[in-house]
Design a protein around this motif. Structure first.
Motif, PDB file in Angstrom:
ATOM      1  N   VAL A   1      69.918  59.546  63.098  1.00 23.45           N
ATOM      2  CA  VAL A   1      69.863  60.993  63.294  1.00 23.45           C
ATOM      3  C   VAL A   1      68.541  61.556  62.779  1.00 23.45           C
ATOM      4  CG1 VAL A   1      70.877  63.165  62.485  1.00 23.45           C
ATOM      5  CG2 VAL A   1      72.346  61.350  63.397  1.00 23.45           C
ATOM      6  N   MET A   2      68.047  61.040  61.674  1.00 24.55           N
ATOM      7  CA  MET A   2      66.770  61.512  61.128  1.00 24.55           C
ATOM      8  C   MET A   2      65.653  61.334  62.150  1.00 24.55           C
ATOM      9  SD  MET A   2      64.743  60.215  57.717  1.00 24.55           S
ATOM     10  CE  MET A   2      64.654  58.541  58.312  1.00 24.55           C
ATOM     11  N   VAL A   3      65.594  60.160  62.769  1.00 20.19           N
ATOM     12  CA  VAL A   3      64.548  59.907  63.758  1.00 20.19           C
ATOM     13  C   VAL A   3      64.789  60.754  65.000  1.00 20.19           C
ATOM     14  CG1 VAL A   3      63.509  58.157  65.244  1.00 20.19           C
ATOM     15  CG2 VAL A   3      64.135  57.584  62.899  1.00 20.19           C
ATOM     16  N   SER A   4      66.041  60.881  65.409  1.00 21.08           N
ATOM     17  CA  SER A   4      66.357  61.673  66.591  1.00 21.08           C
ATOM     18  C   SER A   4      65.998  63.147  66.375  1.00 21.08           C
ATOM     19  CB  SER A   4      67.841  61.528  66.935  1.00 21.08           C
ATOM     20  OG  SER A   4      68.140  62.092  68.189  1.00 21.08           O
ATOM     21  N   ARG A   5      66.290  63.671  65.194  1.00 20.43           N
ATOM     22  CA  ARG A   5      65.962  65.069  64.896  1.00 20.43           C
ATOM     23  C   ARG A   5      64.450  65.289  64.832  1.00 20.43           C
ATOM     24  NH1 ARG A   5      70.542  67.895  61.576  1.00 20.43           N
ATOM     25  NH2 ARG A   5      68.863  68.997  60.500  1.00 20.43           N
TER      26      ARG A   5
ATOM     27  N   PHE B   1      69.067  59.173  50.540  1.00 24.75           N
ATOM     28  CA  PHE B   1      69.724  60.473  50.737  1.00 24.75           C
ATOM     29  C   PHE B   1      71.158  60.431  50.228  1.00 24.75           C
ATOM     30  CE2 PHE B   1      72.583  62.691  53.788  1.00 24.75           C
ATOM     31  CZ  PHE B   1      72.342  64.003  53.373  1.00 24.75           C
ATOM     32  N   LEU B   2      71.873  59.372  50.536  1.00 24.40           N
ATOM     33  CA  LEU B   2      73.256  59.266  50.056  1.00 24.40           C
ATOM     34  C   LEU B   2      73.313  59.239  48.535  1.00 24.40           C
ATOM     35  CD1 LEU B   2      74.737  56.637  52.559  1.00 24.40           C
ATOM     36  CD2 LEU B   2      75.062  59.131  52.577  1.00 24.40           C
ATOM     37  N   LEU B   3      72.285  58.700  47.903  1.00 27.23           N
ATOM     38  CA  LEU B   3      72.242  58.594  46.446  1.00 27.23           C
ATOM     39  C   LEU B   3      71.627  59.821  45.784  1.00 27.23           C
ATOM     40  CD1 LEU B   3      71.167  54.855  46.226  1.00 27.23           C
ATOM     41  CD2 LEU B   3      73.309  55.808  45.364  1.00 27.23           C
ATOM     42  N   ASP B   4      71.384  60.871  46.566  1.00 28.19           N
ATOM     43  CA  ASP B   4      70.781  62.117  46.065  1.00 28.19           C
ATOM     44  C   ASP B   4      69.353  61.920  45.565  1.00 28.19           C
ATOM     45  OD1 ASP B   4      72.749  63.905  46.697  1.00 28.19           O
ATOM     46  OD2 ASP B   4      73.771  63.753  44.760  1.00 28.19           O
ATOM     47  N   ARG B   5      68.723  60.864  46.012  1.00 30.36           N
ATOM     48  CA  ARG B   5      67.314  60.673  45.670  1.00 30.36           C
ATOM     49  C   ARG B   5      66.425  61.467  46.623  1.00 30.36           C
ATOM     50  NH1 ARG B   5      65.316  54.935  45.539  1.00 30.36           N
ATOM     51  NH2 ARG B   5      63.760  55.876  44.183  1.00 30.36           N
ATOM     52  N   LEU B   6      66.938  61.746  47.811  1.00 28.99           N
ATOM     53  CA  LEU B   6      66.256  62.576  48.793  1.00 28.99           C
ATOM     54  C   LEU B   6      67.234  63.622  49.301  1.00 28.99           C
ATOM     55  CD1 LEU B   6      64.378  59.852  50.919  1.00 28.99           C
ATOM     56  CD2 LEU B   6      63.406  61.290  49.116  1.00 28.99           C
ATOM     57  N   SER B   7      66.703  64.745  49.735  1.00 28.26           N
ATOM     58  CA  SER B   7      67.552  65.832  50.224  1.00 28.26           C
ATOM     59  C   SER B   7      67.552  65.870  51.749  1.00 28.26           C
ATOM     60  CB  SER B   7      67.028  67.168  49.695  1.00 28.26           C
ATOM     61  OG  SER B   7      65.751  67.445  50.280  1.00 28.26           O
ATOM     62  N   GLU B   8      68.389  66.735  52.304  1.00 25.10           N
ATOM     63  CA  GLU B   8      68.398  66.939  53.748  1.00 25.10           C
ATOM     64  C   GLU B   8      67.048  67.466  54.217  1.00 25.10           C
ATOM     65  OE1 GLU B   8      71.298  69.399  56.629  1.00 25.10           O
ATOM     66  OE2 GLU B   8      72.346  68.157  55.156  1.00 25.10           O
ATOM     67  N   ASP B   9      66.435  68.317  53.392  1.00 27.50           N
ATOM     68  CA  ASP B   9      65.092  68.814  53.737  1.00 27.50           C
ATOM     69  C   ASP B   9      64.095  67.664  53.826  1.00 27.50           C
ATOM     70  OD1 ASP B   9      65.883  71.442  53.904  1.00 27.50           O
ATOM     71  OD2 ASP B   9      65.386  71.894  51.808  1.00 27.50           O
ATOM     72  N   ASN B  10      64.242  66.686  52.943  1.00 32.34           N
ATOM     73  CA  ASN B  10      63.367  65.512  53.011  1.00 32.34           C
ATOM     74  C   ASN B  10      63.546  64.784  54.343  1.00 32.34           C
ATOM     75  OD1 ASN B  10      63.961  65.024  49.549  1.00 32.34           O
ATOM     76  ND2 ASN B  10      61.959  65.473  50.430  1.00 32.34           N
ATOM     77  N   LEU B  11      64.803  64.552  54.726  1.00 32.80           N
ATOM     78  CA  LEU B  11      65.036  63.838  55.974  1.00 32.80           C
ATOM     79  C   LEU B  11      64.467  64.606  57.158  1.00 32.80           C
ATOM     80  CD1 LEU B  11      68.608  62.270  55.634  1.00 32.80           C
ATOM     81  CD2 LEU B  11      66.425  61.509  54.702  1.00 32.80           C
ATOM     82  N   ASP B  12      64.588  65.922  57.130  1.00 31.91           N
ATOM     83  CA  ASP B  12      64.034  66.745  58.214  1.00 31.91           C
ATOM     84  C   ASP B  12      62.511  66.830  58.138  1.00 31.91           C
ATOM     85  OD1 ASP B  12      66.252  67.278  59.702  1.00 31.91           O
ATOM     86  OD2 ASP B  12      66.698  69.194  58.746  1.00 31.91           O
TER      87      ASP B  12
ATOM     88  N   ALA C   1      70.966  70.266  66.866  1.00 31.73           N
ATOM     89  CA  ALA C   1      70.610  68.948  66.338  1.00 31.73           C
ATOM     90  C   ALA C   1      71.838  68.283  65.737  1.00 31.73           C
ATOM     91  CB  ALA C   1      69.513  69.086  65.290  1.00 31.73           C
ATOM     92  N   PRO C   2      71.982  66.968  65.914  1.00 29.26           N
ATOM     93  CA  PRO C   2      73.132  66.272  65.318  1.00 29.26           C
ATOM     94  C   PRO C   2      73.079  66.366  63.800  1.00 29.26           C
ATOM     95  CG  PRO C   2      71.503  64.696  66.105  1.00 29.26           C
ATOM     96  CD  PRO C   2      71.075  66.045  66.615  1.00 29.26           C
ATOM     97  N   PRO C   3      74.240  66.463  63.146  1.00 26.35           N
ATOM     98  CA  PRO C   3      74.250  66.635  61.687  1.00 26.35           C
ATOM     99  C   PRO C   3      74.090  65.310  60.945  1.00 26.35           C
ATOM    100  CG  PRO C   3      76.485  66.577  62.508  1.00 26.35           C
ATOM    101  CD  PRO C   3      75.596  66.480  63.718  1.00 26.35           C
ATOM    102  N   TYR C   4      73.624  65.422  59.717  1.00 27.15           N
ATOM    103  CA  TYR C   4      73.666  64.273  58.823  1.00 27.15           C
ATOM    104  C   TYR C   4      75.087  64.144  58.291  1.00 27.15           C
ATOM    105  CZ  TYR C   4      68.582  64.666  58.895  1.00 27.15           C
ATOM    106  OH  TYR C   4      67.288  64.736  59.297  1.00 27.15           O
TER     107      TYR C   4
END
Length: 910
Positions: A104-108, A165-176, A452-455
């Motif tokens: 999803v990260m790459v698709s977004r 991201f799952l471990l809270d080392r990165l945020s949704e903003d990071n992935l976007d 956009a598809p959700p995380y």
């Protein structure tokens, strides 16, 4: 002595050759037994018995030669698989969430107006390999050591971000912010593993294919080197390199396998993700890349573990009494296996099992769907765990795991196994729905159909996330993580540099030797000396560094188990398990990998090392430029010496040894601070400043490149009131003209400074020209500073405008400026626009060749007499001398006759 007829004939394949048979009767009994097995039970049964005998021989430590390749089945049989200590159901849920978020990260990132690219399929194929590593093997740095060093496959980076991201080392903003490092700052993520861009996250840059494998080998070796020299306890560190099967075609991937085997680097594991596909096609469509790689690695002395089939094949293989299934596996080419990954179960039944009744009978009780889901070993957690565990427990050899996977696995029929998979970056709504269903994720159709598809995150308190944190806690912290724990080094004072600053007196030495003399003094320092790591590609003697052999010694983990041929000499070749010098053979790529591993030890293990890599300058940036870029990305530090520099200085060697451009290549590397010093005292100031900048309290992530020469000259003592700032900034006035009335300026670097001084004398005595000589210690740094000034001025038009250093430095100098060096003109031309006056350059443009130094310099028109004519030409252009003198000067100095030049100092490799 037995005659030839009394001996066994040579047997190809590494079995006994020319060995006398002391018990022919016993031998015949064994041969008869084999014949009976073949006659009564068939060749397949006899083959099985032979393989079991070989297996038992190894268990009994009987030295039996390795076979080049084995059957196309898992190396570890089902009966030998260890207990799997994890919760496979929870790990499956974790992996499903990771797979989803990565895709999803790459698709977004392909949303309208962005379209920055990315790769989905590589991680999809290798996700299980990473997941088992994260959950059970990769050690973090929380215990205070360097943990494990993991070289992640570059194109798999979305999966590593998704897990973080799952471990809270990165945020949704990071992935976007994936691949939007500036526009989404401070949340942007780099495309691939780039430590310079994400210095708290990534440790090793790997996406330039082939550099990950060689980097991992030399990292494992550097770990052993540091441990042997008691600089750091690296005994728990394991190096993992995740690679692609297509990547193994790169020469750097396989070129240094033997050093890992020769030095017994059992702290190293390669995991080759064999999804059978390159970037846009099969790796070996008509062949079998796993079998090929097995042969290569076995031949190089590695332990090979093949991980080909998942557990669904176990019952079928258990029925394979006559070996027909294994034979089909052995003979099916990769291109066909790739096709099976895209076809239906019925197709596989008809084409893989269908043309042999015995094969078809094996799957009669299976549905087409069950046949379709006969899987590959690289997606089976239990079998991956068994392979990883066997790798880390294996002693005496490095291990490679050849794991068979499907590119684009779980992404659906539009992705899995397709040739175009690598270039496909966006999932359609239907793709997303199928992908969600495959992963059993609680995401509604409405969420997928609107925007956009959700995380997906199962919740911080979910058992999956708690499991992840617990596993990482048990393994010493999060991976990847880059931590800099090292403290600044106590650097020696001015006294250490005093000897070199005194000059060479009546002795003529090359700048290479001046550097070596300084290095000797630095290595005597009690605090700093042990941290130097000397590196050279088989030519320490060429560079005058054999004087280090008796004291520093050459690193070899098993020492020196022979009497050296030069043992009676004072400077005898000496190897030691605690040696300080790395003598990496004729491999600039290997040496540069050592340089990078040593230069980043301050971060990897918290202990700074000071690598000094000396090589033929032509074979540095030209041959291994990609690795120097990798060095900058990895934030490595150290000194790089381009010895035997210059296009005309290395007499007799010819075109491929004549370097007239490495300074220009160095200028393209933002992390490289490059100098072209002329004298020992300049080298002293540059090295002292380099140590301060790289290892002092305010350390910088740069490395120093010095070009030094093999031409002996008399080095002057450091002048009183030396312009140390000018040396470091890139230019200072070395010799002021004392006679003549027509002013001019000569700028020179490196070996050309003595020519400029000779030209200064001729101009004064014969042409009434008063020329100053400027030593341009760094054309590159002058340009870099000038560009920074212009950048500032562009963005700050209302502020006081900055003036480049070179402009300020030359502001009071009168007359035209003529620049000369043993480099192509493009090197000094870097500063042309900022020189306050008429500027012309002389240089060695074109290919080098073998001849005397004088003849080569006359040919390129860069010798003292050519400099004279160059200065006169510019003065004539300004109307300060009559143009008629130009022809006079050309005729007087016979500039058109190469053979008329003084041949100059002959020979000398150091």
């Amino acid at each position: 002595m037995a005659s030839g007829s009394d001996r066994n004939p040579i047997i190809i394949g590494g079995l006994p050759s020319q060995v006398p048979d002391f018990d022919p009767e016993e031998t015949q009994e064994w041969l008869d037994s084999l014949d009976a097995a073949v006659d009564e039970r068939g060749r397949e049964r006899a083959r099985y018995l032979m393989l079991r005998l070989i297996e038992r021989a190894r268990e009994k430590r009987v030295a039996v030669p390795e076979m080049r390749s084995t059957d196309y089945v898992n190396t570890i049989p089902t009966r030998a698989e260890p207990f799997f200590p994890g919760n496979e159901e929870i790990e499956r849920k974790i992996l499903n969430a990771t797979r989803w978020n990565a895709a999803v990260m790459v698709s977004r990132a392909q949303r309208p107006g962005i379209g920055v690219g990315g790769h989905i399929a590589t991680f999809a194929s290798s996700a299980s390999l990473y997941d088992v590593g994260f959950n059970h093997f990769f050690r973090g740095k929380d215990e205070g050591d360097g943990g494990d060093q993991v070289f992640f496959q570059g194109h798999a980076s979305p999966g590593i971000y998704a897990r973080a991201f799952l471990l809270d080392r990165l945020s949704e903003d990071n992935l976007d912010g994936f691949r939007q490092e500036k526009s989404k700052a401070p949340h942007g993520l780099s495309s691939y593993p780039h430590p310079r861009l994400m210095p708290d996250f990534w440790e090793f840059p790997t996406v330039s294919m082939g550099l990950g494998p060689i980097g991992a080998i030399y990292q494992a070796r550097m770990n052993r080197y540091m441990h042997a020299r008691e600089i750091a306890d690296t005994s728990k560190s394991h190096v993992w390199a995740f690679l692609g099967d297509g990547e193994m075609d790169e020469p750097e991937s396989l070129g240094q396998l033997t050093i890992a085997a020769r030095e017994g680097l059992d702290n190293l594991t390669f995991v080759v993700n064999c999804n059978l596909q390159r970037l846009d096609g099969p790796v070996r469509g008509n062949g079998k890349v796993i079998q090929e790689l097995e042969s290569v690695f076995r031949g190089a002395g590695w332990n090979v573990i093949k991980l080909i089939w998942d557990r669904t094949w176990d019952p079928l293989l258990a029925q394979d009494r006559d070996g027909i299934l294994v034979n089909r596996m052995n003979t099916t080419p990769d291109g066909q296996f790739q096709t099976y990954a895209t076809e239906s179960g019925a197709y596989i039944r008809d084409h893989f099992f269908g043309d042999d009744q015995r094969l078809r009978a094996m799957v009669e009780g299976m549905t087409d769907d069950q046949i379709l889901h006969l899987g590959r070993g690289g997606h089976d957690h239990k079998k991956i765990y068994a392979a990883f565990k066997a790798a880390v427990e294996h002693k005496g050899q490095p291990t490679v795991i050849l794991a068979k996977t499907v590119k684009g696995w779980t992404l659906g029929p539009n992705f899995e196994g397709r040739n175009a998979t690598h270039q496909m970056k966006k999932l359609t709504v239907d793709d997303l729905k199928g992908f969600r269903d495959r992963l059993h994720l609680p995401i509604s159709d409405k969420e997928l159909e609107s925007g956009a598809p959700p995380y997906y995150h199962p919740g911080r308190d979910s058992e999956e996330i708690q499991y992840m944190h617990d596993r990482r806690l048990g393994l010493g912290g999060y991976v990847p993580t880059r931590v800099v724990r090292s403290e600044p080094l106590a650097l020696p004072g001015d006294k250490t540099y005093a000897t070199v600053k005194k000059g060479s007196g009546q002795q003529s030495i090359a700048t290479t030797m001046a550097f070596v003399r300084l290095l000797k003094d630095l290595m005597r320092d009690k605090e700093l000396g042990r941290r130097f790591v000397l590196i050279a590609p088989d030519e320490y003697r060429t560079f005058g560094m054999d004087s280090f052999f008796p004291s520093a010694k050459i690193y070899n983990p098993i020492g020196q188990q022979y009497e050296s041929v030069d043992r009676e000499l004072l400077l005898a070749y000496k190897e030691s398990p605690t040696g300080q010098m790395l003598h990496d053979g004729i491999s600039e790529a290997g040496c540069t990998a050592s340089l990078i591993a040593a230069g980043s030890a301050y971060a990897t293990h918290g202990e700074p090392l000071i690598p000094v890599y000396v090589f033929y300058s032509m074979f540095g940036f030209q041959r291994t430029g990609d690795q120097f870029w990798q060095m900058s990305d990895q934030l490595a530090r150290g000194f790089v010496l381009g010895a035997t520099a210059g296009r005309t200085t290395l007499t007799g060697e010819g075109l491929q040894h004549a370097d007239g451009h490495s300074q220009l290549l160095a200028s393209t590397n933002p992390g490289c601070v490059a100098y072209d010093p002329a004298f020992g005292f300049e080298i002293a100031h540059i090295v002292q400043d380099g140590l301060r900048r790289m290892y002092g309290p305010d350390s910088e992530d740069v490395f120093y490149y010095l070009t030094v020469y093999n031409e002996p000259i008399q080095h002057p003592a450091e002048p009183a009131n030396i312009d140390a700032e000018g040396i470091l900034m890139g230019v200072y006035r070395f010799s002021e003209g004392t006679s003549g009335s027509i002013p001019a300026q000569i700028m020179a670097s490196g070996v050309a400074v003595p020519w400029a001084v000779e030209a200064q004398k001729i101009l004064a005595e014969e042409w009434n020209v008063k020329a100053d000589v400027w030593s341009a210690t760094s054309w590159n740094e002058l340009r870099r500073e000038a560009v920074a000034c212009e950048e500032y001025n562009l963005l700050h038009p209302e502020e006081e405008q900055r003036v480049p250093y070179v402009t300020r430095k030359l502001a009071g100098a009168q007359g035209p400026f003529v620049a000369v060096s043993d480099w192509m003109r493009a090197v000094p031309d870097q500063i042309a626009r900022w020189v306050p006056g008429t500027y012309q350059s002389l240089g060695a443009d074109g290919f080098g060749f073998a001849d005397t130094r004088g003849a080569a310099r006359r040919f390129f028109h860069i010798d003292a007499q050519s400099i004279v004519v160059g200065v006169l030409t510019e003065l004539a252009r300004e109307g300060k001398v009559d143009r008629s003198v130009l022809k006079q000067a050309i005729d007087r100095y016979q500039l058109l006759d190469v053979s008329a030049a003084d041949p100059g100092a002959a020979g000398g490799d150091a």
